[in-house]
Design an enzyme around this catalytic site. Structure first.
Site, PDB file in Angstrom:
ATOM      1  N   GLU A 122     -68.366 -11.969 -29.301  1.00  0.00           N
ATOM      2  CA  GLU A 122     -68.598 -11.094 -28.143  1.00  0.00           C
ATOM      3  C   GLU A 122     -69.410  -9.843 -28.524  1.00  0.00           C
ATOM      4  O   GLU A 122     -69.538  -8.930 -27.710  1.00  0.00           O
ATOM      5  CB  GLU A 122     -67.268 -10.658 -27.523  1.00  0.00           C
ATOM      6  N   HIS A 145     -61.446  -5.586 -26.327  1.00  0.00           N
ATOM      7  CA  HIS A 145     -61.182  -6.750 -25.488  1.00  0.00           C
ATOM      8  C   HIS A 145     -59.896  -7.410 -25.962  1.00  0.00           C
ATOM      9  O   HIS A 145     -59.721  -7.643 -27.158  1.00  0.00           O
ATOM     10  CB  HIS A 145     -62.350  -7.749 -25.579  1.00  0.00           C
ATOM     11  N   HIS A 147     -56.159  -9.928 -24.390  1.00  0.00           N
ATOM     12  CA  HIS A 147     -55.649 -10.850 -23.371  1.00  0.00           C
ATOM     13  C   HIS A 147     -54.263 -10.403 -22.896  1.00  0.00           C
ATOM     14  O   HIS A 147     -53.250 -11.017 -23.277  1.00  0.00           O
ATOM     15  CB  HIS A 147     -55.575 -12.275 -23.941  1.00  0.00           C
ATOM     16  N   HIS A 218     -58.929 -14.523 -17.816  1.00  0.00           N
ATOM     17  CA  HIS A 218     -59.303 -14.422 -19.229  1.00  0.00           C
ATOM     18  C   HIS A 218     -58.657 -13.219 -19.940  1.00  0.00           C
ATOM     19  O   HIS A 218     -57.904 -13.401 -20.887  1.00  0.00           O
ATOM     20  CB  HIS A 218     -60.831 -14.391 -19.356  1.00  0.00           C
TER      21      HIS A 218
HETATM   22  O1  2HA Z   1     -62.751 -13.035 -29.575  1.00  0.00           O
HETATM   23  O2  2HA Z   1     -61.229 -13.357 -26.940  1.00  0.00           O
HETATM   24  O3  2HA Z   1     -63.263 -13.904 -25.369  1.00  0.00           O
HETATM   25  C1  2HA Z   1     -62.209 -14.108 -28.911  1.00  0.00           C
HETATM   26  C2  2HA Z   1     -62.180 -13.860 -27.459  1.00  0.00           C
HETATM   27  C3  2HA Z   1     -63.382 -14.217 -26.698  1.00  0.00           C
HETATM   28 ZN    ZN Z   2     -61.133 -13.212 -24.796  1.00  0.00          ZN
END
Ligand code: 2HA
Ligand code: ZN
Length: 273
Positions: A122, A145, A147, A218
């Site tokens: 990313e 980023h 989850h 996501h």
């Molecule tokens: O780095 O989360 O979206 C792995 C991820 C890609």
């Molecule tokens: Zn991700």
């Protein structure tokens, strides 16, 4: 070289914080396998005395980022796990410097266990966000980023697939969310991870002033002035999502803070909506 970078106290603080936040991401269950990634613009923290010797690991980029030429970043590695970064930043992240043309970079530290080490898949998306942050003179230098489970769960429900309903729901579950994220969070519809399209949509949401952009089905991206603040923003928003889902799981429809109670917070904390 490695030691001289780490010896800088500002750099040490950033690395320590990245490691600490990584362990929280893992403990919260927001970083399964190699999920998530992090980048920090460390140009100001790195000592200017670190000169590239020319034989540093060069990597070309598909895109061009002239406004980021010469800048330095701490970036997590592709395929690497946040839970491992918490233990060893030197093996699972790297420090890289963008070339003078902004169309590639040299890895100057990190990825120590593998000569083929690369930053996160990313990374081009992070670069677009950093480009925006520089161009707009924003104080944020961290892009995170991850989850966050409960927030992702909300995006699977048709009613929360739009910014207004989503923000209203998050604000209404806990007063701290309105205080911490007074203009709410952005929402980006589902797109293939790692695409330029998703990167641009994310940048657009940051341009509208949000500090978190939730990616449908996501995860999310947050911008902040430190790794820990980026984590805190997501943690606060996710708390609301968790409360909402707990009520639902118990078969209850939560009442939520009412409009006048949210307005009260705006007045009490002098929030800019
Ligand atoms: O780095 O989360 O979206 C792995 C991820 C890609
Ligand atoms: Zn991700």
């Amino acid at each position: 070289l490695c030691d001289s970078i780490i010896a800088g106290s500002e750099m040490k603080t950033i690395l320590d914080e990245a490691a600490e936040a990584s362990s929280y991401l893992w403990e919260n269950g927001w970083a399964e396998r190699n999920a998530g990634n992090l980048s920090v613009d460390i140009s100001d923290a790195l000592s200017s005395s670190i000169i590239l010797s020319g034989d540093e690991r060069f990597r070309p980029l598909a895109g061009s980022y002239p406004s980021l030429a010469g800048r330095s970043y701490l970036v997590t590695g592709t395929g690497r796990r946040f839970r491992d970064l918490a233990k060893d930043a030197g093996q699972n992240s790297c420090i890289l410097r963008m070339t003078d043309g902004g169309d590639g970079f040299n890895i100057v530290w990190g990825g120590l266990d593998n000569p083929d080490f690369n930053p996160t898949s990313e990374w081009p998306a992070h670069l677009r966000v950093h480009e925006f942050l520089r161009a707009s003179g924003a104080p944020e230098n961290v892009v995170l980023h991850t989850h966050p489970t409960e927030m992702i769960a909300l995006t699977h429900m048709p009613e929360y697939k739009n910014e207004q309903t989503l923000c209203q729901a998050l604000w209404s579950m806990h007063p701290e969310v309105k205080v911490t994220l007074p203009i709410g969070i952005g929402f980006a519809r589902y797109m293939v991870p790692g695409t330029e399209e998703l990167a641009m949509e994310t940048v657009e949401a940051f341009r509208r002033g949000f500090k978190i952009v939730l990616w449908e089905m996501h995860g999310c991206v947050a911008i902040a002035g430190s790794v820990m603040s980026a984590f805190d923003l997501i943690d606060t928003a996710n708390k609301s999502a968790k409360i909402l889902l707990m009520c639902r799981a118990a078969g209850l429809t939560p009442q939520g803070l009412e409009k006048h109670q949210q307005d009260e917070l705006v007045a009490a904390f002098g929030l800019k909506e």
